[in-house]
Design a protein around this motif. Structure first.
Motif, PDB file in Angstrom:
ATOM      1  N   GLU A   1     -70.416 -59.149  16.913  1.00  0.00           N
ATOM      2  CA  GLU A   1     -71.768 -59.125  17.466  1.00  0.00           C
ATOM      3  C   GLU A   1     -72.265 -60.553  17.750  1.00  0.00           C
ATOM      4  O   GLU A   1     -72.815 -60.832  18.812  1.00  0.00           O
ATOM      5  CB  GLU A   1     -72.696 -58.438  16.460  1.00  0.00           C
ATOM      6  N   HIS A   2     -72.031 -61.457  16.802  1.00  0.00           N
ATOM      7  CA  HIS A   2     -72.421 -62.863  16.961  1.00  0.00           C
ATOM      8  C   HIS A   2     -71.726 -63.486  18.179  1.00  0.00           C
ATOM      9  O   HIS A   2     -72.354 -64.177  18.980  1.00  0.00           O
ATOM     10  CB  HIS A   2     -72.078 -63.644  15.689  1.00  0.00           C
ATOM     11  N   GLN A  28     -73.104 -62.128  21.508  1.00  0.00           N
ATOM     12  CA  GLN A  28     -74.430 -62.683  21.771  1.00  0.00           C
ATOM     13  C   GLN A  28     -74.349 -64.127  22.266  1.00  0.00           C
ATOM     14  O   GLN A  28     -75.274 -64.610  22.906  1.00  0.00           O
ATOM     15  CB  GLN A  28     -75.300 -62.634  20.514  1.00  0.00           C
ATOM     16  N   ASN A  29     -73.241 -64.787  21.957  1.00  0.00           N
ATOM     17  CA  ASN A  29     -73.069 -66.183  22.357  1.00  0.00           C
ATOM     18  C   ASN A  29     -72.104 -66.347  23.531  1.00  0.00           C
ATOM     19  O   ASN A  29     -71.537 -67.422  23.738  1.00  0.00           O
ATOM     20  CB  ASN A  29     -72.625 -67.019  21.147  1.00  0.00           C
ATOM     21  N   ILE A  68     -74.576 -66.175   8.766  1.00  0.00           N
ATOM     22  CA  ILE A  68     -73.378 -66.346   9.595  1.00  0.00           C
ATOM     23  C   ILE A  68     -73.287 -67.799  10.033  1.00  0.00           C
ATOM     24  O   ILE A  68     -74.250 -68.359  10.558  1.00  0.00           O
ATOM     25  CB  ILE A  68     -73.430 -65.441  10.841  1.00  0.00           C
ATOM     26  N   HIS A  99     -70.693 -70.216  12.337  1.00  0.00           N
ATOM     27  CA  HIS A  99     -69.541 -70.264  13.233  1.00  0.00           C
ATOM     28  C   HIS A  99     -69.048 -71.705  13.278  1.00  0.00           C
ATOM     29  O   HIS A  99     -69.704 -72.579  13.829  1.00  0.00           O
ATOM     30  CB  HIS A  99     -69.961 -69.780  14.628  1.00  0.00           C
TER      31      HIS A  99
END
Length: 123
Positions: A17-18, A21-22, A113, A115
């Motif tokens: 999901e992260h 979204q990016n 989260i 990254h």
């Protein structure tokens, strides 16, 4: 299913999901080669991101990224080489391969989260 396995699956879902979204396109998940597994293979522009997801319920024993050991890195490198050979037609010579870690830790009822791009070994 063991609680830690469910936490790991939840972490991978949050990571996907992260990434989406990016601006990342997810190419593969849980891709295996011999004894190695790549959690997520994603692409963003000319970057092929090989992503190891580490999820922890506590930081008492260290950050999630601290658990990516040299042996795991060696296995990932072998797996990536096999993946590229397997999907050779999908990649141009100008593609950059990058190894990332998405570190997730449970913080009460929420998840933090992080990254980490270019987390280790770079082609």
């Amino acid at each position: 299913m063991a609680e830690h396995n469910e936490l790991g699956k939840k972490g991978e879902e949050l990571a996907v999901e992260h990434l989406r979204q990016n601006g990342y396109e997810i190419l593969d998940r849980n891709w295996t080669f011999q004894k190695a597994e790549i959690d997520i293979i994603a692409k963003k522009e000319s970057i092929l991101a090989i992503i190891e997801v580490k999820t922890r319920s506590s930081l008492d024993f260290g950050s999630p990224q601290d658990f990516v050991k040299p042996k795991k890195i060696q296995l990932l490198i072998k797996a990536v080489n096999a993946y590229i050979n397997y999907r050779e037609k999908d990649f141009q010579d100008d593609s950059e391969i990058r190894f990332d870690i998405i570190a997730i830790h449970k913080n009460g009822e929420t998840f933090a989260i992080e990254h980490l791009t270019d987390a280790f070994y770079h082609f």
